[in-house]
Design an enzyme around this catalytic site. Sequence first.
Site: not given
Length: 402
Positions: A11, A18, A95, A184, A216, A245, A287, A336, A338, A388
Amino acid sequence: MTAAHRILVLNSGSSSVKYQLLDMRDSSRLAVGLVERIGEETSRLVHSPLAGDGGKRERTGPIADHEAALKAVADELASDGLGLDSPELAAIGHRVVHGGLKFSAPTVITDEVLKEIERLVPVAPLHNPANITGIRTARALRPDLPQVAVFDTAFHTTMPESAARYAIDIETADAHRIRRYGFHGTSHAFVSRETAKLLGKDPSEVNVIVLHLGNGASASAVRGGECVETSMGLTPLEGLVMGTRSGDIDPAVTFHLKRVAGMSTDEIDVLLNKKSGLVGLCGDNDMREIRRRIDEGDQRALLAFEIYIHRLKKYIGAYYAVLGRVDAVVFTAGVGENAAPVRAAAIAGLEELGLAVDADLNAVRADSARLISPEYARVAVAVVPTDEELEIARQTYALVNA
Ligand code: AMP
């Protein structure tokens, strides 16, 4: 099954690479790592061999470019006996963020394919150039090895025209390839399939709303395994409130910022992509920190949270209407997976739609796919960790073994 059973997933970002090396016989990780700050004096490579008892290795110092970065990665892998020259390496999966309309499936990279990915640079100026550099470098290193591009947009190419088109002048849109592509996609594909598995069904039997909430964030409506709507558009700016964003805004805000606030196009781009969303609203995009501030009575953090949840709820309702029948709403990615308060707040008040969250199940911390809805609920609510890299590896492996 061929003897070659390893897949290297790359990636490549503008200043980072990565990577993960996977053994596809059991989907296990043999090594994971990253090179960051490529091109700077303080480049850093972190490499973790996961087989055996090797610990994490780290080295800092200048890594001039992607070629040097990939060579350094190859050296690290070689020192674990996992070198790129190994006959066990079946392919490299890359990717690639933007595949436009042309690439609706993973594709073996040829000169022609690479040219087509280059032709898409104008619609993905921030992402595709780095992906291309990664591909070129890897091909130079192992020209004989199959290299596969797995596109973030591919899963969304099944969207009907009614969802994919903006209601703007059609000739202008087509001349400049302006339409909703979605991103995504690798995550939405993986998570919607894993959700079907969790429900004990085939993907073709279930309708799922996937909420990929990371830094994102995007939502998608998946009918019978095919994406019919997603919240990101021409670029990843559209849709949900994200870490930095804005997501949806009236496009006239941009004219206003230009004409009345005197901002340049580039300044507006930075404002909406980097200084908006949660960070723009309250100064934090993590978050965990936002929840901590809310617990201390911070009103700005609370407002940011409420705006985030309000947008999420609007999309759940909209995608419910798009699908007509929903079997599951599923949360994934950093937030989502955690943030239990986000899941609880997003689903609160939707009982009439058959949606509810069980407080005890929602509070459980786990790394595995799980249901968080009470038994009586008509629609399942689930948490499904995304992966992913595994999805890229699976798609790459399936293609080279086809
Ligand atoms: P991702 O882009 O999927 O890596 O998600 C990164 C985001 O996930 C971070 O910016 C945080 O907002 C969020 N996050 C990660 N861990 C937690 C956690 N334990 N609780 C709440 N949010 C989290």
